[in-house]
Write a protein that holds these residues in place. Structure first.
Motif, PDB file in Angstrom:
ATOM      1  N   PRO A  99       0.535  -0.743  -0.386  1.00 21.85           N
ATOM      2  CA  PRO A  99      -0.220  -0.378   0.297  1.00 21.85           C
ATOM      3  C   PRO A  99       1.237   1.361   0.251  1.00 21.85           C
ATOM      4  CG  PRO A  99      -0.141  -1.003   1.830  1.00 21.85           C
ATOM      5  CD  PRO A  99       0.567  -1.856   1.212  1.00 21.85           C
ATOM      6  N   GLU A 100       0.364   2.292  -0.819  1.00 19.51           N
ATOM      7  CA  GLU A 100       0.697   3.499  -0.306  1.00 19.51           C
ATOM      8  C   GLU A 100       1.064   3.805   0.928  1.00 19.51           C
ATOM      9  OE1 GLU A 100       2.609   5.678  -2.935  1.00 19.51           O
ATOM     10  OE2 GLU A 100       2.274   3.988  -4.016  1.00 19.51           O
ATOM     11  N   PRO A 101       2.413   4.860   1.251  1.00 17.92           N
ATOM     12  CA  PRO A 101       2.746   5.534   2.937  1.00 17.92           C
ATOM     13  C   PRO A 101       1.513   6.360   2.641  1.00 17.92           C
ATOM     14  CG  PRO A 101       4.362   5.868   1.554  1.00 17.92           C
ATOM     15  CD  PRO A 101       3.402   5.005   0.376  1.00 17.92           C
ATOM     16  N   LEU A 102       0.806   6.722   3.876  1.00 20.67           N
ATOM     17  CA  LEU A 102       0.523   7.928   4.299  1.00 20.67           C
ATOM     18  C   LEU A 102       0.502   9.464   3.403  1.00 20.67           C
ATOM     19  CD1 LEU A 102      -1.646   7.097   7.904  1.00 20.67           C
ATOM     20  CD2 LEU A 102      -2.175   6.427   5.341  1.00 20.67           C
ATOM     21  N   PHE A 103       1.906   9.241   4.176  1.00 21.75           N
ATOM     22  CA  PHE A 103       2.742  10.921   3.831  1.00 21.75           C
ATOM     23  C   PHE A 103       4.068  10.189   3.165  1.00 21.75           C
ATOM     24  CE2 PHE A 103       2.456  10.608   7.921  1.00 21.75           C
ATOM     25  CZ  PHE A 103       4.141  10.906   8.455  1.00 21.75           C
ATOM     26  N   ARG A 104       4.410  11.022   2.184  1.00 20.44           N
ATOM     27  CA  ARG A 104       6.050  10.820   1.825  1.00 20.44           C
ATOM     28  C   ARG A 104       6.813  11.923   2.008  1.00 20.44           C
ATOM     29  NH1 ARG A 104       6.351   6.821  -2.008  1.00 20.44           N
ATOM     30  NH2 ARG A 104       4.363   6.172  -3.764  1.00 20.44           N
ATOM     31  N   VAL A 105       7.746  11.554   2.871  1.00 20.86           N
ATOM     32  CA  VAL A 105       8.838  12.418   3.472  1.00 20.86           C
ATOM     33  C   VAL A 105       9.806  12.892   2.547  1.00 20.86           C
ATOM     34  CG1 VAL A 105      10.007  13.248   5.151  1.00 20.86           C
ATOM     35  CG2 VAL A 105       8.123  12.450   5.630  1.00 20.86           C
ATOM     36  N   LEU A 106      10.060  13.570   1.887  1.00 20.34           N
ATOM     37  CA  LEU A 106      11.233  14.206   0.192  1.00 20.34           C
ATOM     38  C   LEU A 106      11.791  15.066   0.884  1.00 20.34           C
ATOM     39  CD1 LEU A 106       9.363  12.335  -2.007  1.00 20.34           C
ATOM     40  CD2 LEU A 106      10.896  11.351  -1.112  1.00 20.34           C
ATOM     41  N   PHE A 164      -0.452  19.897   0.519  1.00 17.53           N
ATOM     42  CA  PHE A 164      -1.548  18.588   0.046  1.00 17.53           C
ATOM     43  C   PHE A 164      -1.485  18.579  -1.181  1.00 17.53           C
ATOM     44  CE2 PHE A 164      -3.545  20.588   4.259  1.00 17.53           C
ATOM     45  CZ  PHE A 164      -4.435  19.218   4.809  1.00 17.53           C
ATOM     46  N   GLU A 165      -1.876  17.443  -1.288  1.00 19.24           N
ATOM     47  CA  GLU A 165      -1.740  17.311  -2.844  1.00 19.24           C
ATOM     48  C   GLU A 165      -2.502  16.242  -3.703  1.00 19.24           C
ATOM     49  OE1 GLU A 165       2.112  15.970  -4.034  1.00 19.24           O
ATOM     50  OE2 GLU A 165       3.299  17.714  -4.210  1.00 19.24           O
ATOM     51  N   PRO A 166      -3.083  16.137  -4.009  1.00 22.66           N
ATOM     52  CA  PRO A 166      -4.508  15.369  -5.409  1.00 22.66           C
ATOM     53  C   PRO A 166      -3.461  13.635  -5.251  1.00 22.66           C
ATOM     54  CG  PRO A 166      -3.758  16.535  -6.687  1.00 22.66           C
ATOM     55  CD  PRO A 166      -3.033  17.322  -5.513  1.00 22.66           C
ATOM     56  N   PRO A 167      -4.393  12.787  -4.810  1.00 22.34           N
ATOM     57  CA  PRO A 167      -3.511  11.506  -5.015  1.00 22.34           C
ATOM     58  C   PRO A 167      -3.329  10.200  -6.471  1.00 22.34           C
ATOM     59  CG  PRO A 167      -5.996  11.147  -4.429  1.00 22.34           C
ATOM     60  CD  PRO A 167      -5.678  12.401  -4.478  1.00 22.34           C
ATOM     61  N   HIS A 168      -1.895  10.112  -6.611  1.00 21.28           N
ATOM     62  CA  HIS A 168      -1.434   9.652  -8.517  1.00 21.28           C
ATOM     63  C   HIS A 168      -2.304   8.867  -8.688  1.00 21.28           C
ATOM     64  CE1 HIS A 168       1.875  11.895  -8.075  1.00 21.28           C
ATOM     65  NE2 HIS A 168       1.919  11.525  -6.469  1.00 21.28           N
ATOM     66  N   ARG A 169      -3.282   8.864 -10.092  1.00 24.19           N
ATOM     67  CA  ARG A 169      -4.354   7.362  -9.879  1.00 24.19           C
ATOM     68  C   ARG A 169      -3.321   6.777 -10.685  1.00 24.19           C
ATOM     69  NH1 ARG A 169      -9.740  10.508 -11.554  1.00 24.19           N
ATOM     70  NH2 ARG A 169      -9.486  12.472  -9.733  1.00 24.19           N
ATOM     71  N   ALA A 170      -3.868   5.227 -10.248  1.00 19.97           N
ATOM     72  CA  ALA A 170      -3.281   4.025 -11.433  1.00 19.97           C
ATOM     73  C   ALA A 170      -3.244   4.693 -12.584  1.00 19.97           C
ATOM     74  CB  ALA A 170      -3.711   2.855 -10.717  1.00 19.97           C
TER      75      ALA A 170
END
Length: 79
Positions: free
Chosen positions: A6-13, A71-77
């Motif tokens: 699963p995608e992480p709840l958020f990414r730290v970059l 906040f960003e929109p989710p990436h779509r598969a």
């Protein structure tokens, strides 16, 4: 058929590793400057733990950086 994790709840970059290394700091030095334990830095840099916002603020401050969240929109598969 195997499923992707699963995608992480958020990414730290970016990670703390690159700016830490640019400053010539060890994980132990960063941990001491941020007031946390060194194993926490190791787990965070390896992606093995989800840091809290207060922890991120302490790490950013210890690295001379500013924490920025958005906040960003989710990436779509692709389908």
């Amino acid at each position: 058929m195997t499923r992707a994790p699963p995608e992480p709840l958020f990414r730290v970059l970016p990670s703390t590793a690159a700016p830490r290394e640019e400053l010539g700091m060890t994980q132990t030095q960063l941990a001491q400057a941020a007031g946390i334990q060194q194993p926490s830095v190791t787990r965070f840099e390896a992606g093995g733990t989800m840091p809290t916002l207060p922890m991120l603020e302490r790490l950013a401050s210890a690295l001379g950086l500013r924490l920025h969240a958005r906040f960003e929109p989710p990436h779509r598969a692709a389908g």
